[in-house]
Design a protein around this motif. Sequence first.
Motif, PDB file in Angstrom:
ATOM      1  N   THR A   4       1.026  -1.046   0.017  1.00  0.00           N
ATOM      2  CA  THR A   4       0.100   0.112   0.216  1.00  0.00           C
ATOM      3  C   THR A   4       0.933   1.259  -0.098  1.00  0.00           C
ATOM      4  O   THR A   4       0.566   2.098  -0.771  1.00  0.00           O
ATOM      5  N   GLU A   5       1.990   1.423   0.671  1.00  0.00           N
ATOM      6  CA  GLU A   5       2.607   2.482   0.852  1.00  0.00           C
ATOM      7  C   GLU A   5       3.504   2.646  -0.362  1.00  0.00           C
ATOM      8  O   GLU A   5       3.823   3.664  -0.646  1.00  0.00           O
ATOM      9  N   ARG A   6       3.759   1.460  -1.026  1.00  0.00           N
ATOM     10  CA  ARG A   6       4.610   1.808  -2.422  1.00  0.00           C
ATOM     11  C   ARG A   6       3.820   2.119  -3.275  1.00  0.00           C
ATOM     12  O   ARG A   6       3.934   3.175  -4.402  1.00  0.00           O
ATOM     13  N   LEU A   7       2.509   1.651  -3.388  1.00  0.00           N
ATOM     14  CA  LEU A   7       1.381   2.219  -4.270  1.00  0.00           C
ATOM     15  C   LEU A   7       1.204   3.875  -4.152  1.00  0.00           C
ATOM     16  O   LEU A   7       1.065   4.476  -5.167  1.00  0.00           O
ATOM     17  N   ARG A   8       1.147   4.114  -2.993  1.00  0.00           N
ATOM     18  CA  ARG A   8       0.737   5.698  -2.504  1.00  0.00           C
ATOM     19  C   ARG A   8       1.958   6.423  -3.043  1.00  0.00           C
ATOM     20  O   ARG A   8       1.843   7.363  -3.573  1.00  0.00           O
ATOM     21  N   ARG A   9       3.281   5.944  -2.746  1.00  0.00           N
ATOM     22  CA  ARG A   9       4.621   6.536  -3.087  1.00  0.00           C
ATOM     23  C   ARG A   9       4.443   6.970  -4.686  1.00  0.00           C
ATOM     24  O   ARG A   9       4.746   7.780  -5.091  1.00  0.00           O
ATOM     25  N   ASN A  14       4.005   9.978  -9.455  1.00  0.00           N
ATOM     26  CA  ASN A  14       3.540  10.358 -10.974  1.00  0.00           C
ATOM     27  C   ASN A  14       2.705  11.608 -10.961  1.00  0.00           C
ATOM     28  O   ASN A  14       2.902  12.114 -11.800  1.00  0.00           O
ATOM     29  N   ARG A  15       1.935  12.015  -9.887  1.00  0.00           N
ATOM     30  CA  ARG A  15       1.421  13.032  -9.749  1.00  0.00           C
ATOM     31  C   ARG A  15       2.251  14.334 -10.197  1.00  0.00           C
ATOM     32  O   ARG A  15       2.016  15.387 -10.679  1.00  0.00           O
ATOM     33  N   GLU A  16       3.458  14.298  -9.398  1.00  0.00           N
ATOM     34  CA  GLU A  16       4.116  15.030  -9.318  1.00  0.00           C
ATOM     35  C   GLU A  16       5.026  15.441 -10.888  1.00  0.00           C
ATOM     36  O   GLU A  16       5.145  16.434 -11.282  1.00  0.00           O
ATOM     37  N   ASN A  17       5.230  14.191 -11.289  1.00  0.00           N
ATOM     38  CA  ASN A  17       5.863  14.387 -12.480  1.00  0.00           C
ATOM     39  C   ASN A  17       4.834  14.991 -13.653  1.00  0.00           C
ATOM     40  O   ASN A  17       5.365  15.629 -14.496  1.00  0.00           O
ATOM     41  N   ARG A  18       3.622  14.745 -13.468  1.00  0.00           N
ATOM     42  CA  ARG A  18       2.703  15.564 -14.384  1.00  0.00           C
ATOM     43  C   ARG A  18       2.674  16.770 -14.094  1.00  0.00           C
ATOM     44  O   ARG A  18       2.629  17.757 -14.977  1.00  0.00           O
ATOM     45  N   ALA A  19       2.728  17.358 -12.944  1.00  0.00           N
ATOM     46  CA  ALA A  19       2.914  18.532 -12.578  1.00  0.00           C
ATOM     47  C   ALA A  19       3.917  19.375 -13.259  1.00  0.00           C
ATOM     48  O   ALA A  19       4.007  20.421 -13.564  1.00  0.00           O
ATOM     49  N   ILE A  20       4.945  18.574 -13.106  1.00  0.00           N
ATOM     50  CA  ILE A  20       6.239  19.228 -13.568  1.00  0.00           C
ATOM     51  C   ILE A  20       6.353  19.431 -15.121  1.00  0.00           C
ATOM     52  O   ILE A  20       6.660  20.542 -15.758  1.00  0.00           O
ATOM     53  N   ASP A  21       5.746  18.206 -15.736  1.00  0.00           N
ATOM     54  CA  ASP A  21       5.549  18.482 -17.108  1.00  0.00           C
ATOM     55  C   ASP A  21       4.600  19.637 -17.533  1.00  0.00           C
ATOM     56  O   ASP A  21       5.027  20.434 -18.631  1.00  0.00           O
ATOM     57  N   ARG A  22       3.425  19.975 -16.888  1.00  0.00           N
ATOM     58  CA  ARG A  22       2.532  21.081 -17.084  1.00  0.00           C
ATOM     59  C   ARG A  22       3.494  22.179 -16.972  1.00  0.00           C
ATOM     60  O   ARG A  22       3.044  22.959 -17.808  1.00  0.00           O
ATOM     61  N   ALA A  23       3.959  22.597 -15.817  1.00  0.00           N
ATOM     62  CA  ALA A  23       4.887  23.450 -15.712  1.00  0.00           C
ATOM     63  C   ALA A  23       5.687  23.917 -16.879  1.00  0.00           C
ATOM     64  O   ALA A  23       5.968  24.903 -17.134  1.00  0.00           O
ATOM     65  N   TRP A  24       6.414  22.682 -17.062  1.00  0.00           N
ATOM     66  CA  TRP A  24       7.339  22.912 -18.101  1.00  0.00           C
ATOM     67  C   TRP A  24       7.026  23.445 -19.454  1.00  0.00           C
ATOM     68  O   TRP A  24       7.361  24.154 -20.100  1.00  0.00           O
TER      69      TRP A  24
END
Length: 45
Positions: A4-9, A14-24
């Motif tokens: 569960t912790e691995r999935l959450r992490r 993935n959420r952070e990567n998408r946010a960085i892509d949008r910002a870029w």
Amino acid sequence: MSITERLRRRRMINRENRAIDRAWMSAPTQSMRDEIALMAQRRNF
């Protein structure tokens, strides 16, 4: 670390990567893209 912790992490990463892509993609200048790229490289998981 439990499954569960691995999935959450993984979901958070993935959420952070998408946010960085949008910002870029929406950065108005190349220098801002460079700054975003540097920030993304320096973050810790």
